[in-house]
Write a protein that holds these residues in place. Structure first.
Motif, PDB file in Angstrom:
ATOM      1  N   ILE A  80       0.839  -1.196   0.000  1.00 37.43           N
ATOM      2  CA  ILE A  80       0.000   0.000   0.000  1.00 37.43           C
ATOM      3  C   ILE A  80       0.878   1.250   0.000  1.00 37.43           C
ATOM      4  N   ASN A  81       1.919   1.248   0.811  1.00 36.38           N
ATOM      5  CA  ASN A  81       2.809   2.411   0.868  1.00 36.38           C
ATOM      6  C   ASN A  81       3.503   2.652  -0.461  1.00 36.38           C
ATOM      7  N   SER A  82       3.971   1.569  -1.105  1.00 32.55           N
ATOM      8  CA  SER A  82       4.651   1.767  -2.391  1.00 32.55           C
ATOM      9  C   SER A  82       3.674   2.291  -3.437  1.00 32.55           C
ATOM     10  N   GLY A  83       2.433   1.777  -3.442  1.00 32.48           N
ATOM     11  CA  GLY A  83       1.420   2.285  -4.371  1.00 32.48           C
ATOM     12  C   GLY A  83       1.118   3.744  -4.128  1.00 32.48           C
ATOM     13  N   MET A  84       0.990   4.108  -2.859  1.00 37.81           N
ATOM     14  CA  MET A  84       0.725   5.510  -2.531  1.00 37.81           C
ATOM     15  C   MET A  84       1.899   6.390  -2.925  1.00 37.81           C
ATOM     16  N   HIS A  85       3.119   5.885  -2.744  1.00 36.09           N
ATOM     17  CA  HIS A  85       4.301   6.663  -3.117  1.00 36.09           C
ATOM     18  C   HIS A  85       4.332   6.885  -4.629  1.00 36.09           C
ATOM     19  N   LEU A  86       4.020   5.839  -5.406  1.00 33.25           N
ATOM     20  CA  LEU A  86       3.997   5.987  -6.870  1.00 33.25           C
ATOM     21  C   LEU A  86       2.922   6.986  -7.294  1.00 33.25           C
ATOM     22  N   GLU A  87       1.752   6.901  -6.693  1.00 30.70           N
ATOM     23  CA  GLU A  87       0.687   7.849  -7.019  1.00 30.70           C
ATOM     24  C   GLU A  87       1.091   9.274  -6.651  1.00 30.70           C
ATOM     25  N   TYR A  88       1.748   9.420  -5.514  1.00 25.23           N
ATOM     26  CA  TYR A  88       2.204  10.740  -5.094  1.00 25.23           C
ATOM     27  C   TYR A  88       3.206  11.304  -6.097  1.00 25.23           C
ATOM     28  N   GLN A  89       4.164  10.481  -6.517  1.00 23.72           N
ATOM     29  CA  GLN A  89       5.163  10.940  -7.485  1.00 23.72           C
ATOM     30  C   GLN A  89       4.505  11.314  -8.816  1.00 23.72           C
TER      31      GLN A  89
END
Length: 158
Positions: A80-89
Protein backbone atom coordinates in the motif's frame (compact mmCIF):
# COMPACT_ATOMS: atom_id res chain seq x y z
CA UNK A 1 -31.15 30.65 75.04
CA UNK A 2 -30.19 27.53 73.30
CA UNK A 3 -27.28 29.26 71.64
CA UNK A 4 -24.63 28.04 74.06
CA UNK A 5 -23.43 24.53 74.66
CA UNK A 6 -24.25 22.66 77.78
CA UNK A 7 -21.49 22.32 80.37
CA UNK A 8 -23.01 19.35 82.15
CA UNK A 9 -21.09 16.09 82.24
CA UNK A 10 -22.53 12.64 82.72
CA UNK A 11 -20.55 9.62 83.81
CA UNK A 12 -21.83 6.04 84.07
CA UNK A 13 -20.18 3.35 86.13
CA UNK A 14 -20.46 -0.12 84.62
CA UNK A 15 -20.72 -2.52 87.50
CA UNK A 16 -21.11 -5.53 85.20
CA UNK A 17 -17.65 -5.17 83.60
CA UNK A 18 -15.70 -8.41 83.31
CA UNK A 19 -12.05 -8.41 84.09
CA UNK A 20 -9.99 -11.14 82.43
CA UNK A 21 -6.65 -12.11 83.79
CA UNK A 22 -3.55 -12.39 81.64
CA UNK A 23 -3.42 -16.15 82.28
CA UNK A 24 -6.93 -16.59 80.83
CA UNK A 25 -5.93 -14.60 77.74
CA UNK A 26 -2.83 -16.77 77.29
CA UNK A 27 -4.89 -19.99 77.55
CA UNK A 28 -7.44 -18.76 74.97
CA UNK A 29 -4.63 -17.74 72.59
CA UNK A 30 -2.94 -21.16 73.00
CA UNK A 31 -6.22 -22.95 72.18
CA UNK A 32 -6.69 -20.85 69.03
CA UNK A 33 -3.14 -21.59 67.90
CA UNK A 34 -3.67 -25.32 68.48
CA UNK A 35 -6.88 -25.34 66.38
CA UNK A 36 -5.10 -23.56 63.53
CA UNK A 37 -2.24 -26.07 63.66
CA UNK A 38 -4.68 -28.99 63.51
CA UNK A 39 -6.27 -27.75 60.27
CA UNK A 40 -4.52 -29.36 57.29
CA UNK A 41 -2.87 -27.09 54.72
CA UNK A 42 -4.75 -26.88 51.43
CA UNK A 43 -3.34 -29.36 48.92
CA UNK A 44 -0.98 -27.98 46.30
CA UNK A 45 -2.20 -28.58 42.76
CA UNK A 46 0.37 -30.02 40.46
CA UNK A 47 -0.71 -30.34 36.85
CA UNK A 48 0.13 -33.59 35.13
CA UNK A 49 3.40 -33.55 33.13
CA UNK A 50 1.67 -33.92 29.76
CA UNK A 51 -0.35 -30.76 30.50
CA UNK A 52 2.76 -28.55 30.37
CA UNK A 53 3.89 -30.05 27.07
CA UNK A 54 0.43 -29.67 25.60
CA UNK A 55 0.20 -26.01 26.68
CA UNK A 56 3.70 -25.30 25.38
CA UNK A 57 2.73 -26.80 22.03
CA UNK A 58 -0.45 -24.69 21.93
CA UNK A 59 1.46 -21.53 22.84
CA UNK A 60 4.09 -22.24 20.18
CA UNK A 61 1.38 -22.79 17.55
CA UNK A 62 -0.33 -19.56 18.56
CA UNK A 63 2.96 -17.61 18.47
CA UNK A 64 3.68 -18.95 14.98
CA UNK A 65 0.19 -17.98 13.80
CA UNK A 66 0.54 -14.42 15.05
CA UNK A 67 4.06 -14.07 13.66
CA UNK A 68 2.78 -15.12 10.21
CA UNK A 69 -0.16 -12.77 10.52
CA UNK A 70 2.09 -9.84 11.45
CA UNK A 71 4.43 -10.56 8.52
CA UNK A 72 1.49 -10.71 6.11
CA UNK A 73 0.19 -7.40 7.43
CA UNK A 74 3.63 -5.83 7.08
CA UNK A 75 3.87 -6.97 3.45
CA UNK A 76 0.38 -5.66 2.69
CA UNK A 77 1.27 -2.36 4.35
CA UNK A 78 4.46 -2.08 2.29
CA UNK A 79 2.47 -2.71 -0.93
CA UNK A 80 0.00 0.00 0.00
CA UNK A 81 2.81 2.41 0.87
CA UNK A 82 4.65 1.77 -2.39
CA UNK A 83 1.42 2.29 -4.37
CA UNK A 84 0.73 5.51 -2.53
CA UNK A 85 4.30 6.66 -3.12
CA UNK A 86 4.00 5.99 -6.87
CA UNK A 87 0.69 7.85 -7.02
CA UNK A 88 2.20 10.74 -5.09
CA UNK A 89 5.16 10.94 -7.48
CA UNK A 90 2.83 10.76 -10.51
CA UNK A 91 0.58 13.51 -9.14
CA UNK A 92 3.57 15.65 -8.23
CA UNK A 93 4.93 15.30 -11.76
CA UNK A 94 1.56 16.26 -13.27
CA UNK A 95 1.26 19.25 -10.95
CA UNK A 96 4.76 20.42 -11.86
CA UNK A 97 3.97 20.08 -15.56
CA UNK A 98 0.80 22.13 -15.11
CA UNK A 99 2.72 24.69 -13.09
CA UNK A 100 5.36 24.90 -15.82
CA UNK A 101 2.61 25.42 -18.43
CA UNK A 102 1.08 28.20 -16.37
CA UNK A 103 4.48 29.81 -15.88
CA UNK A 104 5.21 29.59 -19.62
CA UNK A 105 1.79 31.07 -20.35
CA UNK A 106 2.51 33.91 -17.92
CA UNK A 107 5.84 34.60 -19.65
CA UNK A 108 4.07 34.78 -23.02
CA UNK A 109 1.39 37.01 -21.55
CA UNK A 110 3.88 39.22 -19.76
CA UNK A 111 4.77 40.89 -23.01
CA UNK A 112 2.25 43.65 -23.54
CA UNK A 113 -0.02 43.05 -26.51
CA UNK A 114 0.22 44.90 -29.79
CA UNK A 115 3.96 45.57 -29.66
CA UNK A 116 4.28 45.63 -33.43
CA UNK A 117 1.53 48.24 -33.88
CA UNK A 118 2.95 50.27 -31.04
CA UNK A 119 6.40 50.26 -32.66
CA UNK A 120 5.00 51.44 -36.01
CA UNK A 121 3.01 54.21 -34.33
CA UNK A 122 6.03 55.46 -32.32
CA UNK A 123 8.21 55.36 -35.43
CA UNK A 124 5.63 57.42 -37.33
CA UNK A 125 5.52 60.03 -34.54
CA UNK A 126 9.29 60.29 -34.36
CA UNK A 127 9.65 60.61 -38.14
CA UNK A 128 6.81 63.19 -38.38
CA UNK A 129 7.11 65.32 -35.25
CA UNK A 130 5.17 68.24 -36.68
CA UNK A 131 2.58 66.25 -38.65
CA UNK A 132 0.91 63.95 -36.11
CA UNK A 133 -2.27 63.56 -38.17
CA UNK A 134 -0.30 61.53 -40.69
CA UNK A 135 -0.05 58.77 -38.03
CA UNK A 136 -3.79 58.60 -37.31
CA UNK A 137 -4.22 55.40 -39.34
CA UNK A 138 -1.47 53.68 -37.28
CA UNK A 139 -3.01 55.03 -34.03
CA UNK A 140 -6.39 53.54 -35.00
CA UNK A 141 -4.73 50.18 -35.79
CA UNK A 142 -3.00 50.22 -32.39
CA UNK A 143 -6.29 51.11 -30.65
CA UNK A 144 -8.14 48.28 -32.44
CA UNK A 145 -5.41 45.81 -31.44
CA UNK A 146 -5.63 46.86 -27.78
CA UNK A 147 -9.41 46.45 -27.82
CA UNK A 148 -9.14 42.98 -29.38
CA UNK A 149 -6.57 41.89 -26.76
CA UNK A 150 -8.80 43.15 -23.91
CA UNK A 151 -11.78 41.23 -25.27
CA UNK A 152 -9.62 38.10 -25.65
CA UNK A 153 -8.33 38.42 -22.05
CA UNK A 154 -11.84 38.87 -20.63
CA UNK A 155 -13.25 35.91 -22.58
CA UNK A 156 -10.28 33.71 -21.59
CA UNK A 157 -10.70 34.45 -17.88
CA UNK A 158 -14.43 33.64 -17.84
Amino acid sequence: MGGSQSTRKLSVDNENAIQVSQEALDRIQAQLNAKQAEQPAPPQYAPPPYYDKQKQHEFAAEEAYWARRIENLKRAHEKINSGMHLEYQKTLKEANELFDLVQADKVVNKLPPCQEERGKMLECYSSNPDKSLLCSVLVNEFNDCVCRSRIAAVSASS
